[in-house]
Design an enzyme around this catalytic site. Structure first.
Site, PDB file in Angstrom:
ATOM      1  N   GLY A   8      19.317  98.521  27.789  1.00  0.00           N
ATOM      2  CA  GLY A   8      19.650  97.263  27.773  1.00  0.00           C
ATOM      3  C   GLY A   8      20.366  96.968  26.466  1.00  0.00           C
ATOM      4  NE  ARG A  11      23.622  90.778  29.379  1.00  0.00           N
ATOM      5  CZ  ARG A  11      22.500  90.027  30.208  1.00  0.00           C
ATOM      6  NH1 ARG A  11      22.260  88.791  29.724  1.00  0.00           N
ATOM      7  NH2 ARG A  11      22.129  90.863  31.048  1.00  0.00           N
ATOM      8  CB  VAL A  61      15.619 101.317  32.732  1.00  0.00           C
ATOM      9  CG1 VAL A  61      16.732 101.372  31.729  1.00  0.00           C
ATOM     10  CG2 VAL A  61      15.405  99.919  33.086  1.00  0.00           C
ATOM     11  CG  ASN A  89      15.920  95.711  24.363  1.00  0.00           C
ATOM     12  OD1 ASN A  89      15.702  94.806  23.950  1.00  0.00           O
ATOM     13  ND2 ASN A  89      17.422  95.638  25.023  1.00  0.00           N
ATOM     14  CE1 TYR A 154       9.742  89.535  30.296  1.00  0.00           C
ATOM     15  CE2 TYR A 154       8.093  88.231  28.831  1.00  0.00           C
ATOM     16  CZ  TYR A 154       9.310  89.134  29.154  1.00  0.00           C
ATOM     17  OH  TYR A 154       9.948  89.395  27.674  1.00  0.00           O
ATOM     18  CE  LYS A 158       8.862  92.935  28.379  1.00  0.00           C
ATOM     19  NZ  LYS A 158       9.994  93.878  27.963  1.00  0.00           N
TER      20      LYS A 158
HETATM   21  N1  LIG Z   1      14.463  86.963  24.182  1.00  0.00           N
HETATM   22  C1  LIG Z   1      13.258  86.519  23.965  1.00  0.00           C
HETATM   23  O1  LIG Z   1      12.672  85.512  23.998  1.00  0.00           O
HETATM   24  C2  LIG Z   1      12.214  87.918  24.326  1.00  0.00           C
HETATM   25  C3  LIG Z   1      11.120  87.660  23.992  1.00  0.00           C
HETATM   26  C4  LIG Z   1       9.988  88.757  23.955  1.00  0.00           C
HETATM   27  C5  LIG Z   1      10.614  89.914  24.566  1.00  0.00           C
HETATM   28  N2  LIG Z   1      11.716  90.006  24.930  1.00  0.00           N
HETATM   29  C6  LIG Z   1      12.038  91.388  25.509  1.00  0.00           C
HETATM   30  O2  LIG Z   1      13.224  91.898  24.830  1.00  0.00           O
HETATM   31  C7  LIG Z   1      13.960  92.450  25.486  1.00  0.00           C
HETATM   32  C8  LIG Z   1      15.523  92.276  25.412  1.00  0.00           C
HETATM   33  O3  LIG Z   1      15.513  90.746  25.988  1.00  0.00           O
HETATM   34  P1  LIG Z   1      16.697  89.904  25.690  1.00  0.00           P
HETATM   35  O4  LIG Z   1      16.277  88.508  25.404  1.00  0.00           O
HETATM   36  O5  LIG Z   1      17.826  90.621  24.933  1.00  0.00           O
HETATM   37  O6  LIG Z   1      17.264  90.034  27.059  1.00  0.00           O
HETATM   38  P2  LIG Z   1      18.857  89.687  27.680  1.00  0.00           P
HETATM   39  O7  LIG Z   1      19.601  88.830  26.956  1.00  0.00           O
HETATM   40  O8  LIG Z   1      18.572  89.018  28.988  1.00  0.00           O
HETATM   41  O9  LIG Z   1      19.312  91.099  27.744  1.00  0.00           O
HETATM   42  C9  LIG Z   1      18.852  91.956  29.010  1.00  0.00           C
HETATM   43  C10 LIG Z   1      19.378  93.332  28.426  1.00  0.00           C
HETATM   44  O10 LIG Z   1      18.546  94.530  29.322  1.00  0.00           O
HETATM   45  C11 LIG Z   1      19.748  94.810  30.499  1.00  0.00           C
HETATM   46  N3  LIG Z   1      18.946  95.182  31.569  1.00  0.00           N
HETATM   47  C12 LIG Z   1      18.301  94.377  32.527  1.00  0.00           C
HETATM   48  N4  LIG Z   1      17.692  95.188  33.414  1.00  0.00           N
HETATM   49  C13 LIG Z   1      18.227  96.353  33.454  1.00  0.00           C
HETATM   50  C14 LIG Z   1      17.964  97.518  34.178  1.00  0.00           C
HETATM   51  N5  LIG Z   1      17.244  97.537  35.241  1.00  0.00           N
HETATM   52  N6  LIG Z   1      18.478  98.692  33.562  1.00  0.00           N
HETATM   53  C15 LIG Z   1      19.229  98.598  32.572  1.00  0.00           C
HETATM   54  N7  LIG Z   1      19.615  97.720  31.809  1.00  0.00           N
HETATM   55  C16 LIG Z   1      18.956  96.498  32.035  1.00  0.00           C
HETATM   56  C17 LIG Z   1      20.950  93.793  30.479  1.00  0.00           C
HETATM   57  O11 LIG Z   1      21.814  94.505  30.838  1.00  0.00           O
HETATM   58  P3  LIG Z   1      23.156  94.108  31.640  1.00  0.00           P
HETATM   59  O12 LIG Z   1      23.804  93.297  30.492  1.00  0.00           O
HETATM   60  O13 LIG Z   1      24.058  94.967  32.125  1.00  0.00           O
HETATM   61  O14 LIG Z   1      22.605  93.114  32.464  1.00  0.00           O
HETATM   62  C18 LIG Z   1      20.829  93.374  29.001  1.00  0.00           C
HETATM   63  O15 LIG Z   1      21.438  94.246  28.270  1.00  0.00           O
HETATM   64  C19 LIG Z   1      13.454  92.560  26.894  1.00  0.00           C
HETATM   65  O16 LIG Z   1      12.443  93.515  27.158  1.00  0.00           O
HETATM   66  C20 LIG Z   1      12.628  91.180  27.078  1.00  0.00           C
HETATM   67  O17 LIG Z   1      11.802  91.370  27.870  1.00  0.00           O
HETATM   68  C21 LIG Z   1      12.525  89.092  24.720  1.00  0.00           C
END
Ligand SMILES: NC(=O)c1ccc[n+]([C@@H]2O[C@H](COP(=O)([O-])OP(=O)(O)OC[C@H]3O[C@@H](n4cnc5c(N)ncnc54)[C@H](OP(=O)(O)O)[C@@H]3O)[C@@H](O)[C@H]2O)c1
Length: 243
Positions: A8, A11, A61, A89, A154, A158
């Site tokens: 991931g 982005r 993934v 990630n 979720y 996690k």
């Molecule tokens: N943002 C928050 O507040 C927050 C808080 C706690 C934890 N997190 C965790 O941090 C991580 C990143 O979050 P984010 O906020 O950066 O999310 P995001 O902006 O929605 O980006 C998600 C990323 O994961 C990729 N992805 C999704 N499903 C996938 C799959 N099946 N196989 C491969 N890649 C996949 C997407 O690829 P594409 O671009 O190709 O779709 C994208 O690069 C996640 O695990 C999320 O649960 C985020």
């Protein structure tokens, strides 16, 4: 060629991690994505602009055959490559009250975070053990630590990764491989795009959402040589939300 794989990485938090791991630790970064090719290319351009190197690798993934096939083909093309750092990630959220939660919303979220951790990490584990060095960093969430209403799927996914982190750290610590989890709170990204920051700020002692770069700094430290005595940990990065 020493490499780091970031799932991931196209982005948000993953992109920030790709950049820092490439620029600050000097790794050749494998930028994984699932669907958003433009965003993945942008990540690659960002780190190349800084004089770092990387490449894009597409796979879902959550799909064991796709993961194995993509990584196997990549390994065959790069017999000299040594993957030292794995950042799990990739993650998705499908929020809703448990009462109304469809089987698809339950399993898709578990499949990306928990099964995804297995699919990717398991592919590399024997190589890591043989090379007697590695850093595995799993991006979890405050929800996986304290549980969040409306996110039973979720939180479960996690929390599952938190358990896996602690157990795997114990299995492979002797081989100089650390396994840690990073648990962000609210971080500005596409995932939190529609959220009401003004309202949510009230429950965050730091009074703001975090930045992807702040999470990436922590991941970068855990991925570095300096963090060799930290393993099996879950490190919160949430502006002081009590977790
Ligand atoms: N943002 C928050 O507040 C927050 C808080 C706690 C934890 N997190 C965790 O941090 C991580 C990143 O979050 P984010 O906020 O950066 O999310 P995001 O902006 O929605 O980006 C998600 C990323 O994961 C990729 N992805 C999704 N499903 C996938 C799959 N099946 N196989 C491969 N890649 C996949 C997407 O690829 P594409 O671009 O190709 O779709 C994208 O690069 C996640 O695990 C999320 O649960 C985020």
């Amino acid at each position: 060629m020493k490499c780091a794989l970031v799932t991931g990485g196209s982005r948000g938090i993953g992109r920030a991690i790709c950049k820092k791991v490439a620029v600050e630790l000097g790794y050749h970064v494998l930028i994984n994505y699932q669907g958003n090719e433009e965003a993945a290319k942008e990540t690659l351009a960002i780190l190349e602009d800084e004089g770092a190197t990387g490449e894009i690798i597409k796979f879902n993934v959550g799909d064991p055959a796709e993961v194995k096939d993509a990584l196997q083909r990549w390994s065959e093309r790069h017999p000299e490559a040594v993957v030292e750092v794995i950042v799990n990630n990739a993650g998705i959220a499908r929020d809703g009250l448990f009462m109304w939660m469809s089987p698809e919303d339950w399993s898709s979220v578990l499949n990306v975070s928990l099964q995804g951790f297995y699919n990717v990490t398991h592919f590399f584990i024997q190589k890591l053990l043989r090379q007697r060095y590695g850093r595995i960093i799993n991006i979890v969430s405050v929800s996986g630590v304290k549980g969040t209403a409306g996110q039973v799927n979720y939180s479960a996914a996690k929390a599952g990764v938190v358990g896996a982190t602690k157990a795997l750290a114990q299995e492979i610590g002797k081989r100089n491989i650390t396994v840690n989890a990073v648990a962000p709170g609210f971080i500005r990204s596409d995932m939190t795009e529609g959220m009401d920051e003004k309202e949510l700020r009230k429950i965050i002692p730091a009074n703001r959402f975090g930045e992807a770069e702040e999470v990436a700094d922590l991941v970068c430290f855990l991925a570095s040589k300096k963090a060799g005595y930290i393993t099996g940990e879950v490190i919160n990065i949430n502006g002081g939300i009590y977790a």
